[in-house]
Design a protein around this motif. Structure first.
Motif, PDB file in Angstrom:
ATOM      1  N   LEU A  83      42.904  41.320  36.109  1.00 55.88           N
ATOM      2  CA  LEU A  83      44.112  41.130  36.907  1.00 55.88           C
ATOM      3  C   LEU A  83      45.341  41.062  35.998  1.00 55.88           C
ATOM      4  N   MET A  84      45.160  40.454  34.840  1.00 60.87           N
ATOM      5  CA  MET A  84      46.265  40.300  33.904  1.00 60.87           C
ATOM      6  C   MET A  84      45.713  40.305  32.485  1.00 60.87           C
ATOM      7  N   VAL A  85      46.443  40.930  31.581  1.00 58.29           N
ATOM      8  CA  VAL A  85      46.091  40.932  30.168  1.00 58.29           C
ATOM      9  C   VAL A  85      47.275  40.379  29.391  1.00 58.29           C
ATOM     10  N   HIS A  86      47.030  39.333  28.637  1.00 59.18           N
ATOM     11  CA  HIS A  86      48.038  38.816  27.704  1.00 59.18           C
ATOM     12  C   HIS A  86      47.817  39.586  26.404  1.00 59.18           C
ATOM     13  N   ALA A  87      48.555  40.670  26.222  1.00 59.36           N
ATOM     14  CA  ALA A  87      48.429  41.506  25.034  1.00 59.36           C
ATOM     15  C   ALA A  87      49.514  41.104  24.055  1.00 59.36           C
ATOM     16  N   VAL A 124      45.732  48.823  36.498  1.00 58.64           N
ATOM     17  CA  VAL A 124      44.551  48.118  37.014  1.00 58.64           C
ATOM     18  C   VAL A 124      44.969  47.081  38.057  1.00 58.64           C
ATOM     19  N   ARG A 125      46.014  46.298  37.746  1.00 61.22           N
ATOM     20  CA  ARG A 125      46.484  45.276  38.689  1.00 61.22           C
ATOM     21  C   ARG A 125      46.958  45.924  39.991  1.00 61.22           C
ATOM     22  N   SER A 126      47.635  47.063  39.887  1.00 63.33           N
ATOM     23  CA  SER A 126      48.099  47.752  41.086  1.00 63.33           C
ATOM     24  C   SER A 126      46.917  48.169  41.961  1.00 63.33           C
ATOM     25  N   GLU A 127      45.831  48.623  41.342  1.00 59.54           N
ATOM     26  CA  GLU A 127      44.631  48.985  42.102  1.00 59.54           C
ATOM     27  C   GLU A 127      44.018  47.758  42.786  1.00 59.54           C
ATOM     28  N   ILE A 128      44.010  46.630  42.085  1.00 60.64           N
ATOM     29  CA  ILE A 128      43.492  45.391  42.674  1.00 60.64           C
ATOM     30  C   ILE A 128      44.340  45.003  43.879  1.00 60.64           C
ATOM     31  N   LEU A 129      45.665  45.082  43.716  1.00 59.19           N
ATOM     32  CA  LEU A 129      46.563  44.708  44.814  1.00 59.19           C
ATOM     33  C   LEU A 129      46.455  45.701  45.970  1.00 59.19           C
ATOM     34  N   ASP A 130      46.264  46.989  45.669  1.00 56.17           N
ATOM     35  CA  ASP A 130      46.023  47.973  46.726  1.00 56.17           C
ATOM     36  C   ASP A 130      44.829  47.543  47.574  1.00 56.17           C
ATOM     37  N   VAL A 159      46.012  35.554  42.253  1.00 57.26           N
ATOM     38  CA  VAL A 159      46.884  36.659  42.643  1.00 57.26           C
ATOM     39  C   VAL A 159      48.223  36.066  43.061  1.00 57.26           C
ATOM     40  N   GLU A 160      49.301  36.572  42.488  1.00 55.51           N
ATOM     41  CA  GLU A 160      50.624  36.081  42.853  1.00 55.51           C
ATOM     42  C   GLU A 160      51.069  36.727  44.163  1.00 55.51           C
ATOM     43  N   ASP A 184      53.047  44.176  40.819  1.00 56.52           N
ATOM     44  CA  ASP A 184      52.766  42.914  40.150  1.00 56.52           C
ATOM     45  C   ASP A 184      52.404  41.808  41.124  1.00 56.52           C
ATOM     46  N   VAL A 185      53.057  41.806  42.275  1.00 57.28           N
ATOM     47  CA  VAL A 185      52.964  40.707  43.213  1.00 57.28           C
ATOM     48  C   VAL A 185      52.646  41.241  44.613  1.00 57.28           C
ATOM     49  N   CYS A 186      51.760  40.559  45.340  1.00 57.83           N
ATOM     50  CA  CYS A 186      51.541  40.883  46.750  1.00 57.83           C
ATOM     51  C   CYS A 186      52.711  40.365  47.564  1.00 57.83           C
TER      52      CYS A 186
END
Length: 191
Positions: A83-87, A124-130, A159-160, A184-186
């Motif tokens: 969902l999130m990567v702290h890179a 990846v996050r956009s796919e999860i939110l989709d 999920v935000e 980024d956010v729902c």
């Protein structure tokens, strides 16, 4: 996993401090795990806990990190569905073994790799939110902030979510129907 999967108070969100998706780099970092073990843990949790989400930390540019090593991290991020990567770029710390290692990576390469990983994570996050929006089912949100137009908070799986509101709802848990997202956010509507 067996002991926690049925806990009603479990927030189905796990933060894994992966550091790299490359087994060679993990060994150089003296980690006691490899990428296969990390992925098996993710898969076990996904099989046992519905809607579980994962976040992680990835260091780019650890001394000796090749393009292939970096690509292994990118592949792991995609496969894991974080969902999130702290890179963040590797930074020398005086007195550490890594600071004395040969093959230090140039700053511009480290920064470019952070940027690349961040872009992959956004996809990846956009796919999860989709997926969340397309399920068209209510989600519970703990609201934490208000900017004058939206109240924002998180689901139990991190999920935000934001909802238009005329007033703050700090500390309130409410049902929200997700209707869209901005990558980024729902964005939802109170039910």
């Amino acid at each position: 996993v067996e002991k926690i999967k049925d806990l009603k108070s479990l927030a189905p969100h796990f933060h894994l401090s992966l550091q790299s998706g490359s087994d060679r780099i993990l060994a150089l970092m003296k980690r006691k795990y490899n990428s296969k073990q990390a992925m098996q843990s993710i898969e076990r949790l996904r099989a046992a806990i519905p809607n579980v989400k994962f976040t992680t930390d990835i260091i780019t540019g650890f001394p000796g990190e090749t393009d292939e090593d970096f690509e292994a991290s990118c592949d792991f991020v995609r496969k894991a569905g974080f969902l999130m990567v702290h890179a963040f770029p590797y930074s020398k710390r005086k007195g550490t073994p890594a600071a004395a290692m040969k093959e230090q990576i140039p700053e511009d390469v480290k920064k470019q790799r952070v940027h690349t990983l961040s872009e992959i994570c956004r996809e990846v996050r956009s796919e999860i939110l989709d997926g969340i929006v397309s399920e068209h089912r209510p989600i519970e949100v703990l609201f934490e902030s208000f900017d004058g137009e939206y109240v924002s908070g998180h689901t139990s799986d991190f999920v935000e979510v934001k909802v238009k509101s005329e007033h703050g709802m700090h500390g309130v848990i409410a049902s929200v129907l997700p209707v869209s997202h901005d990558g980024d956010v729902c964005i939802g509507e109170l039910i």
